[in-house]
Design a protein around this motif. Sequence first.
Motif, PDB file in Angstrom:
ATOM      1  N   ARG A   1      62.299  11.221 113.481  1.00  0.00           N
ATOM      2  CA  ARG A   1      63.748  11.344 113.440  1.00  0.00           C
ATOM      3  C   ARG A   1      64.268  10.611 112.212  1.00  0.00           C
ATOM      4  N   PRO A   2      65.373  11.064 111.647  1.00  0.00           N
ATOM      5  CA  PRO A   2      65.921  10.377 110.481  1.00  0.00           C
ATOM      6  C   PRO A   2      66.514   9.034 110.874  1.00  0.00           C
ATOM      7  N   LEU A   3      66.544   8.111 109.927  1.00  0.00           N
ATOM      8  CA  LEU A   3      67.129   6.809 110.175  1.00  0.00           C
ATOM      9  C   LEU A   3      68.619   6.965 110.451  1.00  0.00           C
ATOM     10  N   GLU A   4      69.092   6.311 111.486  1.00  0.00           N
ATOM     11  CA  GLU A   4      70.503   6.391 111.859  1.00  0.00           C
ATOM     12  C   GLU A   4      71.283   5.272 111.174  1.00  0.00           C
ATOM     13  N   LEU A   5      72.257   5.652 110.371  1.00  0.00           N
ATOM     14  CA  LEU A   5      73.080   4.672 109.688  1.00  0.00           C
ATOM     15  C   LEU A   5      74.049   4.055 110.680  1.00  0.00           C
ATOM     16  N   GLN A   6      74.033   2.741 110.803  1.00  0.00           N
ATOM     17  CA  GLN A   6      74.854   2.034 111.774  1.00  0.00           C
ATOM     18  C   GLN A   6      76.320   1.982 111.335  1.00  0.00           C
ATOM     19  N   PRO A   7      77.234   1.835 112.296  1.00  0.00           N
ATOM     20  CA  PRO A   7      78.660   1.699 111.947  1.00  0.00           C
ATOM     21  C   PRO A   7      78.890   0.457 111.097  1.00  0.00           C
TER      22      PRO A   7
END
Length: 380
Positions: free
Chosen positions: A115-121
């Motif tokens: 899965r792609p890295l999820e950019l945090q808020p």
Amino acid sequence: MRTCVWWCGRGGLPFRSGLPLLLIPPFLLALQLLVVGPWLPRAARMGMGMEEQEGAVAFSVISIEPERSSRQRETLSRRPDLAEEGEEVEDGKGMEGARAYEDENEMHSSQVRPRPLELQPLAADKLSFSAELNRIVTYITRPQLNCSRVLSPGLAQASQLPAASPVWLLCAEEWLLPAADTPCVAYSFSMDGGDADFLKTVSGLECEVHSFDPSNSNASGGHLGNSLASNHGNGGVASQHKMWLEWRAPRKRKHKTRGNLGSVSQTLADIMAALGHHTVHFLYVDLLSAEWRVFQNWIETGTLQSVRHLVATVHLQWAGFEVGGTNEEVLRYWFSVLQGLQDSGLKLVHSSAGEGHSVLKQTAANAHSSYTLSWVNMRH
């Protein structure tokens, strides 16, 4: 894809014989036409464009193909390689073959899909250097798991946490260590002998040890170069390799065989495959700012599921290899990587600050230029 064959009379109404709606796969359609076609009235066999005669039968073929859901279209837009490789996407999952069934091809809950890295808020309402930095420092200085017994640098015997905080430690709770009948495997990626204490500790545990250093010119045991040779059954003896970690995973990974990989830089997954290892119990890395992209590769490929204990030094002096953006965006990316490690099952058990107070070439009194972090994977 399904094909609906409908026999109709005049006006599109069902034929008086009451034949039901037939749903047949496409590959049977040709057979259906061969068997039934010759017996159709001449008007029906000559095509839809001809005027129907009184009492004649019209033959129509209706193709029905489910429209892709918005989630499927989004997945294909992000991962065009799935379509190119002939895989069908179903609810975001890559499935092999021409047809997917809801009750088949389900992965075990403990497995992690790429899965792609999820950019945090953002840490604040808007990009803020101090807010982003404070969030990172808070994360890397607060252990998430307390260990009653630990392995300290250079020691192979577990003990209570020493009064003087060590640079790193390994959580030595019995349920987190390899079983007595399980071969122990340890990898170390470090330059200029910075991993000497780690190698001493895991060698004392009778692990199969592999040390990787691209600058090493004194490797012993005949393992110098970019070939990989294992030392199965020779616990405690370190095999030394002139090799380093790669984060640019090939788009289509070819199966790697054991032995020479043909490059001085390889992904962790390829190295493990070449050495015949499914699990690395103890992993030490000091990658001199390449760690951020390497961590991202491990998160996105699910490689972390094969690592039990991780000791890593993170460097904050500059953005790191192939990491761009403003200082605030870099800090946000770093935190997203750290969160990705946690989401992959890693719990922080120890943190040690390095020297200096330079963060992205700025002086930060509340932060250090590097930190050595110790994690344990709770999903094992």
